[in-house]
Design a protein around this motif. Sequence first.
Motif, PDB file in Angstrom:
ATOM      1  N   TYR A 107       0.829  -1.201   0.000  1.00 25.60           N
ATOM      2  CA  TYR A 107       0.000   0.000   0.000  1.00 25.60           C
ATOM      3  C   TYR A 107       0.868   1.257   0.000  1.00 25.60           C
ATOM      4  N   ARG A 108       1.868   1.311   0.882  1.00 24.41           N
ATOM      5  CA  ARG A 108       2.755   2.478   0.954  1.00 24.41           C
ATOM      6  C   ARG A 108       3.453   2.711  -0.377  1.00 24.41           C
ATOM      7  N   TYR A 109       3.898   1.625  -0.993  1.00 26.03           N
ATOM      8  CA  TYR A 109       4.618   1.730  -2.264  1.00 26.03           C
ATOM      9  C   TYR A 109       3.762   2.436  -3.313  1.00 26.03           C
ATOM     10  N   PHE A 110       2.504   2.036  -3.418  1.00 25.41           N
ATOM     11  CA  PHE A 110       1.687   2.587  -4.486  1.00 25.41           C
ATOM     12  C   PHE A 110       1.098   3.959  -4.153  1.00 25.41           C
ATOM     13  N   VAL A 111       0.876   4.273  -2.892  1.00 30.85           N
ATOM     14  CA  VAL A 111       0.516   5.649  -2.545  1.00 30.85           C
ATOM     15  C   VAL A 111       1.658   6.581  -2.912  1.00 30.85           C
ATOM     16  N   HIS A 112       2.886   6.141  -2.603  1.00 34.14           N
ATOM     17  CA  HIS A 112       4.044   6.951  -2.975  1.00 34.14           C
ATOM     18  C   HIS A 112       4.159   7.090  -4.482  1.00 34.14           C
ATOM     19  N   GLN A 113       3.972   5.990  -5.219  1.00 31.24           N
ATOM     20  CA  GLN A 113       4.040   6.044  -6.678  1.00 31.24           C
ATOM     21  C   GLN A 113       3.030   7.045  -7.246  1.00 31.24           C
ATOM     22  N   MET A 114       1.810   7.010  -6.717  1.00 37.86           N
ATOM     23  CA  MET A 114       0.778   7.892  -7.243  1.00 37.86           C
ATOM     24  C   MET A 114       1.077   9.354  -6.941  1.00 37.86           C
ATOM     25  N   LEU A 115       1.472   9.648  -5.700  1.00 38.26           N
ATOM     26  CA  LEU A 115       1.751  11.034  -5.351  1.00 38.26           C
ATOM     27  C   LEU A 115       2.995  11.550  -6.066  1.00 38.26           C
ATOM     28  N   SER A 116       3.994  10.704  -6.243  1.00 34.24           N
ATOM     29  CA  SER A 116       5.192  11.121  -6.976  1.00 34.24           C
ATOM     30  C   SER A 116       4.856  11.432  -8.425  1.00 34.24           C
ATOM     31  N   ARG A 117       4.073  10.571  -9.022  1.00 31.79           N
ATOM     32  CA  ARG A 117       3.696  10.755 -10.426  1.00 31.79           C
ATOM     33  C   ARG A 117       2.914  12.045 -10.623  1.00 31.79           C
ATOM     34  N   ASN A 118       2.112  12.410  -9.614  1.00 30.06           N
ATOM     35  CA  ASN A 118       1.225  13.564  -9.747  1.00 30.06           C
ATOM     36  C   ASN A 118       1.681  14.774  -8.940  1.00 30.06           C
ATOM     37  N   ALA A 119       2.931  14.770  -8.494  1.00 30.93           N
ATOM     38  CA  ALA A 119       3.424  15.867  -7.656  1.00 30.93           C
ATOM     39  C   ALA A 119       3.296  17.218  -8.347  1.00 30.93           C
ATOM     40  N   SER A 120       3.461  17.256  -9.665  1.00 30.05           N
ATOM     41  CA  SER A 120       3.392  18.535 -10.383  1.00 30.05           C
ATOM     42  C   SER A 120       1.987  19.125 -10.370  1.00 30.05           C
ATOM     43  N   ALA A 121       0.974  18.289 -10.069  1.00 32.76           N
ATOM     44  CA  ALA A 121      -0.410  18.776 -10.017  1.00 32.76           C
ATOM     45  C   ALA A 121      -0.787  19.268  -8.626  1.00 32.76           C
ATOM     46  N   LEU A 122       0.097  19.078  -7.645  1.00 39.29           N
ATOM     47  CA  LEU A 122      -0.194  19.444  -6.264  1.00 39.29           C
ATOM     48  C   LEU A 122       0.484  20.764  -5.913  1.00 39.29           C
TER      49      LEU A 122
END
Length: 216
Positions: A103-118
């Motif tokens: 779970y931690r791995y994929f939450v990190h993957q998603m937030l990293s991928r979308n960091a430019s939108a935050l």
Amino acid sequence: MLVFIDESGDPGFSLDKGGTPTFVIAMVLFTNPADASLTQRAIEQSGARRLHKPEFKFGKCSNDVRDAFFDCVRSAPFRIRAIAIRKDAVSSSVPKHSNESFYRYFVHQMLSRNASALRNARVIIDGSGDRLFKRNLNAELRQRIGGDAIRDIRFKDSRSDVLLQLADMCAGAIARSLRTDRADAARWRNGLAPHIDDVWEPWSIGEGAPPQPSPT
């Protein structure tokens, strides 16, 4: 900015014991608190709420409730970004030794991928897991994402937060669209299409560079 994160499916790999073949994490983004409040009121005053008093969870709602729910948020001011994982595509480099690590791995993957939108985002995550898990996840995300993308990370019980329930409903709609045994599998995801910025569907997870965003 406010961001609400919830998931659909389970992070385990015991597929022969009832585990789900897919795992979806979705985040619902609001540019400002006013947009979040507007969406919350739309849900609470909707026909979906009159039909369904408990917590909105995609897997526990009837089709009539799903239709009413997604109809009431059709014009609401939010965006959706998600990651949709088919477990049979996950490589050996992805942590599978525990549900929390996966779970931690994929939450990190998603937030990293979308960091430019935050932008200075307050992130609210469905508060499952014990105190140590929450503390470790919080520290890991804040350290790895960095910059001014995330202001803070909080955990809440989705039973008391209708916008986390919105994230659950969106994750569930995306997860349903991956099924091949239902004629109407994409029914609710299609209805959400105007809100969807990105659904990342990596088919060889953990191998090489991440794929480019899939068209939505």
